[in-house]
Enzyme design. Structure first.
Site, mmCIF file in Angstrom:
data_model
loop_
_atom_site.group_PDB
_atom_site.id
_atom_site.type_symbol
_atom_site.label_atom_id
_atom_site.label_comp_id
_atom_site.label_asym_id
_atom_site.label_seq_id
_atom_site.Cartn_x
_atom_site.Cartn_y
_atom_site.Cartn_z
ATOM 1 N N ASP A 31 -76.887 40.903 47.008
ATOM 2 C CA ASP A 31 -76.887 39.961 45.878
ATOM 3 C C ASP A 31 -78.304 39.873 45.333
ATOM 4 O O ASP A 31 -79.264 39.910 46.114
ATOM 5 C CB ASP A 31 -76.402 38.570 46.345
ATOM 6 C CG ASP A 31 -75.833 37.742 45.202
ATOM 7 O OD1 ASP A 31 -76.573 37.479 44.241
ATOM 8 O OD2 ASP A 31 -74.646 37.379 45.278
ATOM 9 N N GLY A 36 -75.995 33.728 41.865
ATOM 10 C CA GLY A 36 -75.691 33.206 43.198
ATOM 11 C C GLY A 36 -76.844 32.353 43.716
ATOM 12 O O GLY A 36 -77.853 32.162 43.027
ATOM 13 N N PHE A 71 -67.519 41.793 44.688
ATOM 14 C CA PHE A 71 -67.416 40.579 43.866
ATOM 15 C C PHE A 71 -68.504 40.512 42.798
ATOM 16 O O PHE A 71 -68.370 39.743 41.849
ATOM 17 C CB PHE A 71 -67.587 39.327 44.742
ATOM 18 C CG PHE A 71 -66.541 39.164 45.803
ATOM 19 C CD1 PHE A 71 -65.304 38.615 45.500
ATOM 20 C CD2 PHE A 71 -66.785 39.546 47.114
ATOM 21 C CE1 PHE A 71 -64.342 38.447 46.473
ATOM 22 C CE2 PHE A 71 -65.826 39.383 48.097
ATOM 23 C CZ PHE A 71 -64.598 38.837 47.778
ATOM 24 N N TYR A 139 -65.601 40.250 28.870
ATOM 25 C CA TYR A 139 -65.505 40.052 30.323
ATOM 26 C C TYR A 139 -64.235 40.717 30.858
ATOM 27 O O TYR A 139 -64.280 41.546 31.768
ATOM 28 C CB TYR A 139 -65.514 38.551 30.646
ATOM 29 C CG TYR A 139 -65.073 38.244 32.050
ATOM 30 C CD1 TYR A 139 -65.788 38.707 33.142
ATOM 31 C CD2 TYR A 139 -63.900 37.504 32.291
ATOM 32 C CE1 TYR A 139 -65.371 38.449 34.435
ATOM 33 C CE2 TYR A 139 -63.483 37.238 33.583
ATOM 34 C CZ TYR A 139 -64.217 37.712 34.650
ATOM 35 O OH TYR A 139 -63.781 37.463 35.929
ATOM 36 N N PHE A 206 -58.908 19.738 26.232
ATOM 37 C CA PHE A 206 -58.912 20.600 25.051
ATOM 38 C C PHE A 206 -57.509 20.795 24.487
ATOM 39 O O PHE A 206 -56.828 21.765 24.807
ATOM 40 C CB PHE A 206 -59.544 21.958 25.391
ATOM 41 C CG PHE A 206 -60.978 21.851 25.863
ATOM 42 C CD1 PHE A 206 -61.906 21.098 25.160
ATOM 43 C CD2 PHE A 206 -61.400 22.508 27.020
ATOM 44 C CE1 PHE A 206 -63.232 21.001 25.592
ATOM 45 C CE2 PHE A 206 -62.715 22.416 27.451
ATOM 46 C CZ PHE A 206 -63.626 21.659 26.741
ATOM 47 N N ARG A 219 -52.139 26.328 33.743
ATOM 48 C CA ARG A 219 -52.820 27.403 34.463
ATOM 49 C C ARG A 219 -52.284 27.486 35.884
ATOM 50 O O ARG A 219 -51.747 26.518 36.424
ATOM 51 C CB ARG A 219 -54.336 27.151 34.531
ATOM 52 C CG ARG A 219 -55.031 27.175 33.184
ATOM 53 C CD ARG A 219 -55.133 28.595 32.645
ATOM 54 N NE ARG A 219 -55.793 28.639 31.358
ATOM 55 C CZ ARG A 219 -55.197 28.429 30.175
ATOM 56 N NH1 ARG A 219 -53.904 28.141 30.134
ATOM 57 N NH2 ARG A 219 -55.864 28.526 29.065
ATOM 58 N N ARG A 279 -59.803 24.447 22.698
ATOM 59 C CA ARG A 279 -60.956 25.312 22.927
ATOM 60 C C ARG A 279 -60.607 26.729 22.463
ATOM 61 O O ARG A 279 -59.518 27.232 22.789
ATOM 62 C CB ARG A 279 -61.288 25.300 24.427
ATOM 63 C CG ARG A 279 -62.506 26.088 24.811
ATOM 64 C CD ARG A 279 -62.875 25.877 26.267
ATOM 65 N NE ARG A 279 -61.917 26.445 27.209
ATOM 66 C CZ ARG A 279 -62.071 26.439 28.537
ATOM 67 N NH1 ARG A 279 -63.142 25.880 29.074
ATOM 68 N NH2 ARG A 279 -61.162 26.975 29.318
ATOM 69 N N ALA A 280 -61.515 27.365 21.738
ATOM 70 C CA ALA A 280 -61.241 28.710 21.215
ATOM 71 C C ALA A 280 -60.950 29.667 22.364
ATOM 72 O O ALA A 280 -61.637 29.642 23.384
ATOM 73 C CB ALA A 280 -62.442 29.204 20.419
ATOM 74 N N GLY A 281 -59.949 30.489 22.189
ATOM 75 C CA GLY A 281 -59.664 31.543 23.167
ATOM 76 C C GLY A 281 -58.729 31.129 24.289
ATOM 77 O O GLY A 281 -58.359 31.962 25.116
HETATM 78 N N1 UDP Z 1 -60.006 22.340 30.301
HETATM 79 C C1 UDP Z 1 -60.124 21.083 29.706
HETATM 80 N N2 UDP Z 1 -61.319 20.423 29.827
HETATM 81 C C2 UDP Z 1 -62.386 20.942 30.503
HETATM 82 C C3 UDP Z 1 -62.237 22.222 31.110
HETATM 83 C C4 UDP Z 1 -61.035 22.882 30.991
HETATM 84 O O1 UDP Z 1 -59.194 20.572 29.071
HETATM 85 O O2 UDP Z 1 -63.445 20.300 30.569
HETATM 86 C C5 UDP Z 1 -58.723 23.066 30.211
HETATM 87 C C6 UDP Z 1 -58.835 24.415 29.528
HETATM 88 O O3 UDP Z 1 -58.636 24.291 28.128
HETATM 89 C C7 UDP Z 1 -57.740 25.208 30.222
HETATM 90 C C8 UDP Z 1 -57.672 24.619 31.617
HETATM 91 O O4 UDP Z 1 -58.311 23.345 31.523
HETATM 92 O O5 UDP Z 1 -56.504 24.957 29.607
HETATM 93 C C9 UDP Z 1 -58.397 25.467 32.663
HETATM 94 O O6 UDP Z 1 -59.675 25.762 32.150
HETATM 95 P P1 UDP Z 1 -60.813 26.439 33.061
HETATM 96 O O7 UDP Z 1 -62.044 26.537 32.204
HETATM 97 O O8 UDP Z 1 -60.930 25.691 34.347
HETATM 98 O O9 UDP Z 1 -60.247 27.874 33.411
HETATM 99 P P2 UDP Z 1 -59.760 29.081 32.454
HETATM 100 O O10 UDP Z 1 -58.277 28.992 32.433
HETATM 101 O O11 UDP Z 1 -60.399 28.909 31.121
HETATM 102 O O12 UDP Z 1 -60.242 30.292 33.178
#
Ligand code: UDP
Length: 317
Positions: A31, A36, A71, A139, A206, A219, A279-281
């Site tokens: 590492d 880290g 990793f 990514y 979000f 998720r 949140r975008a994306g």
């Molecule tokens: N999320 C949220 N508020 C936060 C962080 C995350 O509402 O402060 C939501 C985000 O939009 C997603 C879920 O929680 O739907 C998981 O987000 P995270 O960033 O933990 O993981 P990702 O799925 O983006 O890898």
């Protein structure tokens, strides 16, 4: 058996090193501590402080090694959009150098830390390993490139390779050297953000208008200890000349609201939260089909969302 853990000063790699050592493996950690933390490196491991991009360092780290858990990578989606070159370099060239040096050293087993981000916006839920791979950011694309690299090299060079595609990794491990947990600055992940929410800085949820039952995103969360258990099983399941791709999640989903409710249960108090813009994306729903992990690795997750929240909370104390 000695295993090289690249990225062993990080959250997931550090947890892997600690569990491997507990199980009696010898461990080398490579590492550069760029993301880290030196304190996360288990004192029982042989530690090489250097870059995955330096051939001589990687060759040194591979001495006496029989298998590699890889990793080491850059893993921030947002940063990968603004600085893609870092992702192509560290993630793809890093894997390239590692595989070259493994070939030179005659090491033929690798388990690779891949991601659900390789699938992009899913067309089907749950997502299987045969679902379309169309990453929506550099990514995910860089991780998918390494998956392709492994497929071709496994065939050409008789390598035993398994890529494990992680969904949402959470939780923490208390090892002999203390808690191994997520530490990002700024923190973007849901569970640490819920746990840090306060009346003056409520959790920002979000979006409340997603096409899900309660309007918040869903998720698939997996405890980091369950995740590492699957890696150890993968070391045993990998077979020469074959590259297998296997999803790792819990096989079920939790909405943001449900994670908040689970947290309130663990903490015994309400979590201050407010709805903000999407949140975008963010895709609406990501859930893994984990039947392949069950059939090939003989693996099943054992910890639930409350375990993940509780361990993360305990790691904060
Ligand atoms: N999320 C949220 N508020 C936060 C962080 C995350 O509402 O402060 C939501 C985000 O939009 C997603 C879920 O929680 O739907 C998981 O987000 P995270 O960033 O933990 O993981 P990702 O799925 O983006 O890898």
């Amino acid at each position: 058996m000695r295993v090289l853990v690249t990225g062993g000063a990080g959250y997931i790699g550090g947890t892997a090193a600690a569990i491997l050592l507990e199980r009696g493996f010898d461990v080398t950690v490579l590492d550069d501590c760029s993301t880290g933390h030196l304190e996360a490196v288990d004192s029982r491991a042989t530690f090489i402080n250097g870059s995955i991009l330096d051939n001589a360092t990687v060759a040194k780290a591979l001495q006496g090694v029989e298998a590699v858990l890889h990793f080491s990578a850059k893993s921030l989606v947002g940063e990968s959009v603004t600085k893609p070159e870092i992702y192509w370099n560290t993630n793809v060239n890093g894997a390239r150098i590692l595989l070259d040096e493994m070939r030179t050293a005659g090491i033929k087993k690798i388990v690779f830390s891949s991601t659900a981000a390789t699938y992009g916006e899913p067309k089907e839920i749950p997502i299987t390993e045969n679902s379309e791979t169309k990453p929506t950011n550099p990514y995910g694309a860089s991780k998918l490139a390494v998956d392709y690299m492994l497929t071709s090299e496994a065939i050409a060079h008789e390598i035993a390779a398994i890529s494990l595609r992680y969904f949402n990794v959470a939780g923490a491990l208390k090892s002999s050297s203390g808690w191994l947990a997520e530490r990002h600055d700024p923190e973007t992940h849901l569970i640490p953000n819920i746990l840090r929410a306060s009346d003056t800085a409520p959790l920002k949820v979000f979006g409340s208008d997603w096409p899900t039952q309660d309007g918040t995103c869903i998720r698939d969360y997996i405890h980091v200890v369950d995740l590492i258990e699957a890696h150890i099983l993968a070391l045993g399941a990998a077979t020469a000349g074959s590259h297998q791709i296997i999803n790792l999640g819990s096989g079920g989903g939790y909405s943001v609201r449900e994670v908040i409710t689970a947290t309130e249960k663990v903490l015994g108090r309400q979590v201050p939260a407010e709805f903000v813009e999407r949140r975008a994306g963010d895709p609406a729903v990501l859930i893994a089909d984990i039947t392949k992990a069950e059939s090939i690795l003989g693996w099943k997750p054992s910890q639930n969302i409350e375990d993940m929240v509780r361990d993360t909370w305990d790691s904060f104390q």
